[in-house]
Design a protein around this motif. Sequence first.
Motif, PDB file in Angstrom:
ATOM      1  N   VAL A  46     -75.683 -53.483 -61.670  1.00  0.00           N
ATOM      2  CA  VAL A  46     -75.491 -53.187 -63.096  1.00  0.00           C
ATOM      3  C   VAL A  46     -76.710 -52.467 -63.657  1.00  0.00           C
ATOM      4  O   VAL A  46     -76.588 -51.426 -64.321  1.00  0.00           O
ATOM      5  CB  VAL A  46     -75.216 -54.473 -63.892  1.00  0.00           C
ATOM      6  N   GLN A 106     -72.855 -63.553 -63.063  1.00  0.00           N
ATOM      7  CA  GLN A 106     -73.142 -62.501 -62.097  1.00  0.00           C
ATOM      8  C   GLN A 106     -73.931 -63.009 -60.894  1.00  0.00           C
ATOM      9  O   GLN A 106     -74.790 -63.880 -61.026  1.00  0.00           O
ATOM     10  CB  GLN A 106     -73.941 -61.375 -62.767  1.00  0.00           C
ATOM     11  N   ARG A 114     -82.003 -62.797 -65.391  1.00  0.00           N
ATOM     12  CA  ARG A 114     -80.577 -63.122 -65.461  1.00  0.00           C
ATOM     13  C   ARG A 114     -80.243 -64.337 -64.609  1.00  0.00           C
ATOM     14  O   ARG A 114     -79.456 -65.205 -65.012  1.00  0.00           O
ATOM     15  CB  ARG A 114     -79.747 -61.912 -65.033  1.00  0.00           C
ATOM     16  N   TYR A 167     -74.798 -58.133 -57.721  1.00  0.00           N
ATOM     17  CA  TYR A 167     -74.013 -57.483 -58.760  1.00  0.00           C
ATOM     18  C   TYR A 167     -74.910 -57.117 -59.944  1.00  0.00           C
ATOM     19  O   TYR A 167     -74.828 -56.007 -60.482  1.00  0.00           O
ATOM     20  CB  TYR A 167     -72.888 -58.408 -59.217  1.00  0.00           C
ATOM     21  N   ALA A 168     -75.769 -58.053 -60.355  1.00  0.00           N
ATOM     22  CA  ALA A 168     -76.673 -57.786 -61.477  1.00  0.00           C
ATOM     23  C   ALA A 168     -77.578 -56.600 -61.162  1.00  0.00           C
ATOM     24  O   ALA A 168     -77.824 -55.735 -62.016  1.00  0.00           O
ATOM     25  CB  ALA A 168     -77.511 -59.029 -61.778  1.00  0.00           C
ATOM     26  N   ARG A 169     -78.077 -56.545 -59.941  1.00  0.00           N
ATOM     27  CA  ARG A 169     -78.923 -55.410 -59.545  1.00  0.00           C
ATOM     28  C   ARG A 169     -78.151 -54.100 -59.672  1.00  0.00           C
ATOM     29  O   ARG A 169     -78.679 -53.098 -60.164  1.00  0.00           O
ATOM     30  CB  ARG A 169     -79.423 -55.606 -58.109  1.00  0.00           C
ATOM     31  N   GLN A 196     -69.094 -61.187 -55.447  1.00  0.00           N
ATOM     32  CA  GLN A 196     -69.049 -61.474 -56.879  1.00  0.00           C
ATOM     33  C   GLN A 196     -67.722 -62.107 -57.265  1.00  0.00           C
ATOM     34  O   GLN A 196     -67.678 -63.091 -58.024  1.00  0.00           O
ATOM     35  CB  GLN A 196     -69.271 -60.191 -57.674  1.00  0.00           C
ATOM     36  N   HIS A 213     -85.312 -57.811 -64.577  1.00  0.00           N
ATOM     37  CA  HIS A 213     -84.032 -58.077 -65.234  1.00  0.00           C
ATOM     38  C   HIS A 213     -83.168 -59.022 -64.394  1.00  0.00           C
ATOM     39  O   HIS A 213     -82.549 -59.946 -64.925  1.00  0.00           O
ATOM     40  CB  HIS A 213     -83.284 -56.768 -65.474  1.00  0.00           C
ATOM     41  N   VAL A 214     -83.126 -58.783 -63.101  1.00  0.00           N
ATOM     42  CA  VAL A 214     -82.316 -59.637 -62.223  1.00  0.00           C
ATOM     43  C   VAL A 214     -82.877 -61.048 -62.182  1.00  0.00           C
ATOM     44  O   VAL A 214     -82.132 -62.035 -62.277  1.00  0.00           O
ATOM     45  CB  VAL A 214     -82.244 -59.036 -60.803  1.00  0.00           C
ATOM     46  N   GLY A 239     -72.951 -61.906 -67.861  1.00  0.00           N
ATOM     47  CA  GLY A 239     -74.250 -62.124 -67.227  1.00  0.00           C
ATOM     48  C   GLY A 239     -74.437 -63.497 -66.626  1.00  0.00           C
ATOM     49  O   GLY A 239     -75.058 -63.645 -65.568  1.00  0.00           O
ATOM     50  N   GLN A 247     -78.857 -68.347 -65.889  1.00  0.00           N
ATOM     51  CA  GLN A 247     -77.659 -69.002 -65.378  1.00  0.00           C
ATOM     52  C   GLN A 247     -77.840 -70.496 -65.110  1.00  0.00           C
ATOM     53  O   GLN A 247     -76.855 -71.229 -64.973  1.00  0.00           O
ATOM     54  CB  GLN A 247     -77.189 -68.314 -64.095  1.00  0.00           C
TER      55      GLN A 247
END
Length: 286
Positions: free
Chosen positions: A132, A124, A151, A128-130, A188, A147-148, A121, A155
Motif C-alpha cells: 500500500v 492488513q 501499522r 500488504y501494508a508495505r 492477506q 509506516h508498516v 489498516g 493492530q
Amino acid sequence: MQRPHSPTIRLRRLGFELRRLRETHRLTLEEASKSSGVPRTTLSKIETAESRRTRTRDLDALADLYEVSDETRAAFHQLYRESKEKGWWYQYKELFGTSGLPAFEVEASLIRTYEAQVIPGLLQTADYARAVFTGTNAFAEEEIKRHVEARMERQSILTRLYPPEYAAIIDEAALRRCAGGKEAMREQLLHLAHMATRPNISIHALPFSAGMHAANLGGFQIMEFSEAADPTVGYAETPTYCVFVEGQDEIRTYDAMWREAHNASLTVAQTIDFIYELSASLEDVT
C-alpha cells in the motif's frame, strides 16, 4: 490488568467534566473565570482539551468553585497526570502527530469502519501494508518501513486482553485489488478470514451486486467509548489531512452511512466464504 489509556482521551474527559460542571452551575466562561481566578482563555482551552499545561492551582480553584468532593478533585488531578503521559504512538509522531488515530483507538470500546479502496489498516498484513505504501510513490524506503511498523503496532488493540469490538465493511473492490503480488494478496485474504472468526471482530464484504450505497463517498471510521464523558469520534482521511469529528449531526451522518452499507453487505459467514473463493481464485492465476 487495566485497559491501556490514551493521554488524548484523558484530556478530553477532564475538559468534558469541567464544562459539564460549569454548565450545571449555570455559569458562563466569563463568570467561571472571574469567580475562580482562572483566566478565561485558559479555562476555555482546558474545557476543549487544547491545554497541554494546566496548573494544579487552576484545577483546585475550579474544584472549589464547583464544590466537588475530595474524590472528584483527586480524579481531576489523576486525569491531568495521565494526560501528560506518552502513548506508544509518540515514537511515531512524525506519522500520527501526538493526538492521531491511535490515541482514540486505544480506548475505544467499539470501532466501526468502512473501506472502499484498501483493506482496513487494522486488518492488513505486513506485506500488504508495505505494498500500500509503496504503491503511493510518496515515501522513501525508510519511511515505508516506519509506516508498516506503526501499522502493525496499531493492530495490537484487536488481540489484547480487553480488545474493542471491531466491525469492518470492506468493499469488494478492495478485496479484489491485488497488492504486493499474488502470494501476498492470498496471505492477506486468508488473514482476513482468520480474523473474522475472532469473537470481537466481524467483517462484512460489500459486493458489487449491492449497487450504489450510502457510503460511496469514501472510507471512514467511527469510534465509540465506554465512558459517557467520551463523545463518539468520526474519522476520515483525505490526500492531504485527516479529519476528526464529534458533532452530533456529523456522527449521525456517519452512523447512518455505516448502517446502510452494513445492511447491503454480506453476513460474516457469507463474507468468509466469499474471501475463501477469492483466495482460491488466486491459485489459478499464472
